[in-house]
Design an enzyme around this catalytic site. Structure first.
Site, PDB file in Angstrom:
ATOM      1  N   MET A 291      28.324  44.355  38.308  1.00  0.00           N
ATOM      2  CA  MET A 291      29.470  43.594  38.795  1.00  0.00           C
ATOM      3  C   MET A 291      30.686  43.883  37.924  1.00  0.00           C
ATOM      4  O   MET A 291      30.601  43.850  36.705  1.00  0.00           O
ATOM      5  CB  MET A 291      29.143  42.103  38.796  1.00  0.00           C
ATOM      6  CG  MET A 291      28.096  41.727  39.835  1.00  0.00           C
ATOM      7  SD  MET A 291      27.634  39.986  39.789  1.00  0.00           S
ATOM      8  CE  MET A 291      26.493  39.989  38.424  1.00  0.00           C
ATOM      9  N   CYS A 292      31.785  44.199  38.555  1.00  0.00           N
ATOM     10  CA  CYS A 292      33.018  44.510  37.824  1.00  0.00           C
ATOM     11  C   CYS A 292      34.191  43.843  38.526  1.00  0.00           C
ATOM     12  O   CYS A 292      34.063  43.355  39.648  1.00  0.00           O
ATOM     13  CB  CYS A 292      33.271  46.015  37.775  1.00  0.00           C
ATOM     14  SG  CYS A 292      31.984  46.989  36.969  1.00  0.00           S
ATOM     15  N   ASP A 293      35.336  43.866  37.866  1.00  0.00           N
ATOM     16  CA  ASP A 293      36.555  43.269  38.404  1.00  0.00           C
ATOM     17  C   ASP A 293      37.712  44.178  38.037  1.00  0.00           C
ATOM     18  O   ASP A 293      37.937  44.454  36.861  1.00  0.00           O
ATOM     19  CB  ASP A 293      36.781  41.875  37.800  1.00  0.00           C
ATOM     20  CG  ASP A 293      35.518  41.026  37.821  1.00  0.00           C
ATOM     21  OD1 ASP A 293      35.317  40.336  38.808  1.00  0.00           O
ATOM     22  OD2 ASP A 293      34.748  41.080  36.844  1.00  0.00           O
TER      23      ASP A 293
ATOM     24  N   ARG B 205      35.219  35.635  43.294  1.00  0.00           N
ATOM     25  CA  ARG B 205      35.902  36.211  42.139  1.00  0.00           C
ATOM     26  C   ARG B 205      37.225  36.858  42.551  1.00  0.00           C
ATOM     27  O   ARG B 205      38.231  36.724  41.863  1.00  0.00           O
ATOM     28  CB  ARG B 205      34.989  37.242  41.470  1.00  0.00           C
ATOM     29  CG  ARG B 205      33.879  36.611  40.672  1.00  0.00           C
ATOM     30  CD  ARG B 205      32.679  37.521  40.508  1.00  0.00           C
ATOM     31  NE  ARG B 205      33.030  38.835  39.993  1.00  0.00           N
ATOM     32  CZ  ARG B 205      32.324  39.936  40.277  1.00  0.00           C
ATOM     33  NH1 ARG B 205      31.279  39.866  41.080  1.00  0.00           N
ATOM     34  NH2 ARG B 205      32.675  41.085  39.756  1.00  0.00           N
TER      35      ARG B 205
END
Length: 436
Positions: free
Chosen positions: A1-3, A232
């Site tokens: 999971m990344c942003d 998110r």
């Protein structure tokens, strides 16, 4: 999971676009910065990526890359032309290719080395994707396979590129945008692979032509749901929009440190924050292992990088593509090594987790003051010589290392408040890394 986030010039305080990313990967998958000089190559050369060897181009750009230690490619980076790229794992109804090909991280590095603008980078990635494909195991330990999306930004233009196997769609975006572990373009794109729409209809993923929705038609339910990408994404865009016209590098740093779901990240086994901390599996098995912010000034953009996990426990330090430190130090591997920046910080990070609320509070204010000194000093050097900027960067890295040693002393004086499930998970991570 990344942003991965972008605030375009029209919504920032100093009218400069700002790119930012948290890279989320397995806790022991150490990440580090690497400076790659511009190079000229002879005809017929090959470049060996993580799994695949492909033809090299005649000239490659200077690049500052943040990469997991075991792979050729990188999670995020910026080149000498002020082109910044971050990638995201995305999961589709179309199974990801398990055979060795180009990783999304390889495609990111290749684009930084070969392109000067966001639109050129889109072309580089999709040409390589269509010729060589994407695939192979995406983690150093265990098995994980996925497709990739990319946020590709420059001083005056940003593109989002989403891929499923060798198919792709891309759209120019503004003024703020964020990509997470989900397909987000829905029914809007400016460019796509030639057979994208026909393939969508052929596989009956969509209703008649003209009603294709990439997110709805292609997204895998399980991974897309448990990565919490929609919440998110909404959170990060909301924070940027609420600061529209006044967004700064400090704004982006605070977003990358956001803990809306888990103010104390040692609680819970589900739900994903922007600042991600691992916990008991199978959902919270990854965490933020590196963070980067790029202030995309024309000329030489300032890069703010942690080279460490968990930005809430660490500090962003300034550097520039054209002014790397003369000694890059020792690069980390998958085992604890206190002589590297990543693993030295892990001592502080993992001790903070033993009583997060009290221990982070013991140095948070000092961290913010020191970081403000770094930010303001770096921004004031936008027209300074390469030597002045390199010297400032090296001083900042040294100050950051000294500060973390002092913060660790403070933290160790505060009693632990262990939580059974969280402690069990981290005991496993520590044992695997030979930690302390």
């Amino acid at each position: 999971m990344c942003d991965t986030l972008i605030a375009c010039a029209e919504v920032t305080k100093n009218n400069t676009a700002i790119f930012a990313k948290n890279s989320d990967r397995p806790p022991n998958e150490a990440q580090h910065l690497i400076w790659l000089p511009a190079q000229t190559h002879s005809g017929g050369e090959k470049v060996h990526c993580t799994y695949l060897e492909i033809p090299q181009v005649k000239e490659t750009n200077a690049v500052l890359l943040s990469k997991p230690f075991w792979m050729w490619g990188g999670e995020m980076g910026v080149n000498e032309h002020g082109l910044a790229i971050g990638n995201e794992a995305v999961f589709s109804k179309v199974p990801a290719n398990k055979e060795p090909a180009l990783l999304g991280m390889d495609l990111l590095r290749l684009a930084l080395e070969r392109a000067a603008t966001p639109s050129e980078a889109v072309s580089v990635i999709v040409d390589l994707l269509e010729e060589f494909g994407q695939g192979g195991n995406c983690v150093q330990t265990g098995k994980l396979y996925y497709h990739n999306s990319f946020l590709i930004a420059g001083p005056g233009q940003t593109w989002v590129l989403e891929t499923v196997d060798r198919h792709w769609a891309a759209r120019e975006v503004n003024p703020v945008y964020s990509i997470f572990n989900l397909l987000s373009l829905e029914d809007q794109w400016d460019r796509s692979s030639q057979d994208f729409q026909d393939e969508t209809l052929k596989k009956r993923y969509s209703k008649p032509k003209g009603e294709i929705n990439i997110s709805q038609d292609y997204s895998d339910f399980v991974y897309t749901t448990f990565s919490d990408g929609r919440r998110r994404s909404s959170r990060s865009r909301g924070l940027m929009e609420s600061s529209s016209g006044n967004i700064t590098v400090q704004t982006m740093a605070s977003i990358l440190r956001d803990h809306r779901i888990h103010p104390d990240p040692t609680g819970g086994v589900a739900g994903a924050d922007i600042c991600m901390h691992a916990g008991l599996g199978p959902i919270r098995v990854s965490q933020t292992t590196a963070s980067m912010i790029v202030s995309l000034e024309e000329g030489q953009p300032m890069v703010l990088a942690t080279e460490t996990s968990a930005p809430c426990t660490g500090i962003f330090t300034p550097c520039w593509v054209d002014a790397p430190p003369l000694d890059q130090g020792k690069f980390p591997q998958g085992q604890y090594d206190s002589t590297t920046i990543f693993w030295s910080h892990e001592r502080l990070h993992r001790e903070v987790l033993e009583n997060y609320p009290d221990r982070i509070a013991s140095y948070q204010e000092d961290r913010d003051k020191l970081e403000e000194e770094f930010f303001q000093g770096g921004l004031s050097l936008s027209t300074a010589s390469r030597e002045e900027r390199r010297e400032f960067s090296e001083v900042c890295f040294q100050k950051a290392a000294e500060a973390e040693e002092e913060w660790l002393d403070r933290v160790l004086k505060i009693p632990e408040k262990k939580k059974i499930l969280h402690t069990a998970a981290w005991n496993g991570f520590n044992k695997a890394a030979g930690f302390m």
